[in-house]
Design a protein around this motif. Sequence first.
Motif, mmCIF file in Angstrom:
data_model
loop_
_atom_site.group_PDB
_atom_site.id
_atom_site.type_symbol
_atom_site.label_atom_id
_atom_site.label_comp_id
_atom_site.label_asym_id
_atom_site.label_seq_id
_atom_site.Cartn_x
_atom_site.Cartn_y
_atom_site.Cartn_z
ATOM 1 N N GLY A 157 33.817 -51.012 1.198
ATOM 2 C CA GLY A 157 33.375 -52.196 0.478
ATOM 3 C C GLY A 157 32.492 -51.920 -0.726
ATOM 4 O O GLY A 157 31.991 -52.864 -1.346
ATOM 5 N N ARG A 158 32.310 -50.660 -1.087
ATOM 6 C CA ARG A 158 31.424 -50.302 -2.206
ATOM 7 C C ARG A 158 32.175 -49.421 -3.197
ATOM 8 O O ARG A 158 32.949 -48.557 -2.810
ATOM 9 C CB ARG A 158 30.212 -49.553 -1.652
ATOM 10 C CG ARG A 158 29.204 -49.184 -2.694
ATOM 11 C CD ARG A 158 27.974 -48.530 -2.075
ATOM 12 N NE ARG A 158 27.242 -47.847 -3.131
ATOM 13 C CZ ARG A 158 26.491 -46.793 -2.960
ATOM 14 N NH1 ARG A 158 26.326 -46.287 -1.759
ATOM 15 N NH2 ARG A 158 25.876 -46.233 -3.971
ATOM 16 N N TRP A 159 31.937 -49.651 -4.488
ATOM 17 C CA TRP A 159 32.583 -48.861 -5.533
ATOM 18 C C TRP A 159 31.813 -47.568 -5.797
ATOM 19 O O TRP A 159 30.584 -47.560 -5.802
ATOM 20 C CB TRP A 159 32.661 -49.661 -6.837
ATOM 21 C CG TRP A 159 33.696 -50.736 -6.797
ATOM 22 C CD1 TRP A 159 33.470 -52.079 -6.616
ATOM 23 C CD2 TRP A 159 35.105 -50.583 -6.942
ATOM 24 N NE1 TRP A 159 34.659 -52.762 -6.641
ATOM 25 C CE2 TRP A 159 35.682 -51.870 -6.843
ATOM 26 C CE3 TRP A 159 35.951 -49.491 -7.155
ATOM 27 C CZ2 TRP A 159 37.055 -52.076 -6.947
ATOM 28 C CZ3 TRP A 159 37.308 -49.703 -7.253
ATOM 29 C CH2 TRP A 159 37.847 -50.981 -7.152
ATOM 30 N N PHE A 160 32.573 -46.486 -6.023
ATOM 31 C CA PHE A 160 32.028 -45.173 -6.362
ATOM 32 C C PHE A 160 32.829 -44.579 -7.517
ATOM 33 O O PHE A 160 33.991 -44.936 -7.723
ATOM 34 C CB PHE A 160 32.144 -44.201 -5.174
ATOM 35 C CG PHE A 160 31.301 -44.556 -4.001
ATOM 36 C CD1 PHE A 160 30.009 -44.063 -3.878
ATOM 37 C CD2 PHE A 160 31.801 -45.368 -2.991
ATOM 38 C CE1 PHE A 160 29.228 -44.385 -2.785
ATOM 39 C CE2 PHE A 160 31.025 -45.694 -1.894
ATOM 40 C CZ PHE A 160 29.737 -45.204 -1.792
ATOM 41 N N PHE A 161 32.223 -43.634 -8.221
ATOM 42 C CA PHE A 161 32.968 -42.816 -9.160
ATOM 43 C C PHE A 161 33.762 -41.795 -8.349
ATOM 44 O O PHE A 161 33.190 -41.103 -7.499
ATOM 45 C CB PHE A 161 32.033 -42.022 -10.090
ATOM 46 C CG PHE A 161 31.231 -42.843 -11.039
ATOM 47 C CD1 PHE A 161 31.793 -43.338 -12.217
ATOM 48 C CD2 PHE A 161 29.892 -43.109 -10.793
ATOM 49 C CE1 PHE A 161 31.037 -44.071 -13.118
ATOM 50 C CE2 PHE A 161 29.128 -43.838 -11.677
ATOM 51 C CZ PHE A 161 29.707 -44.328 -12.843
#
Length: 154
Positions: free
Chosen positions: A133-137
């Motif tokens: 549920g979280r965006w990362f590079f």
Amino acid sequence: MSNPNHSPEQAADRVALGELVDAYARLADRRDAPGQAALFTADARVAVYDGEPDTTEPTQVLNGRDELADAFGALRTYDRTTHFNGQRTVTIDGDRATGETYCLAHHLWTEEGQRTLMVMSIRYHDTFVRQDGRWFFAERKLITDWIDRRTSTP
């Protein structure tokens, strides 16, 4: 202004991706290398390009959070930095996204008794992934278009 063609979920993803990019810049300026590295997936890759028009091979490649944290720590050699993010584009496809962000990175230090300012025009080409549920590079390509280095007065 939001695009009426974007769903509420896409709009929320765009905001989250913008906050991720801005967090990277903010943490860089606060010299929080571990915090910066935590914005990346565990197996992330950062490739640095010198910006020459025909450059296709990176001059430096970093893999994984440990290498990233070590490299990000190099910003401590400057007295101050300011990373100012400009225009940004992003394309979202489910739990993956790509984007480009323009940045003017200001680096200030004293060298041989002279205060020096270096401004770098950077374009970041990013690949993002959503995990839990979280965006990362997942990948970040840092392309330096130009550098201006000069003496600076306080």
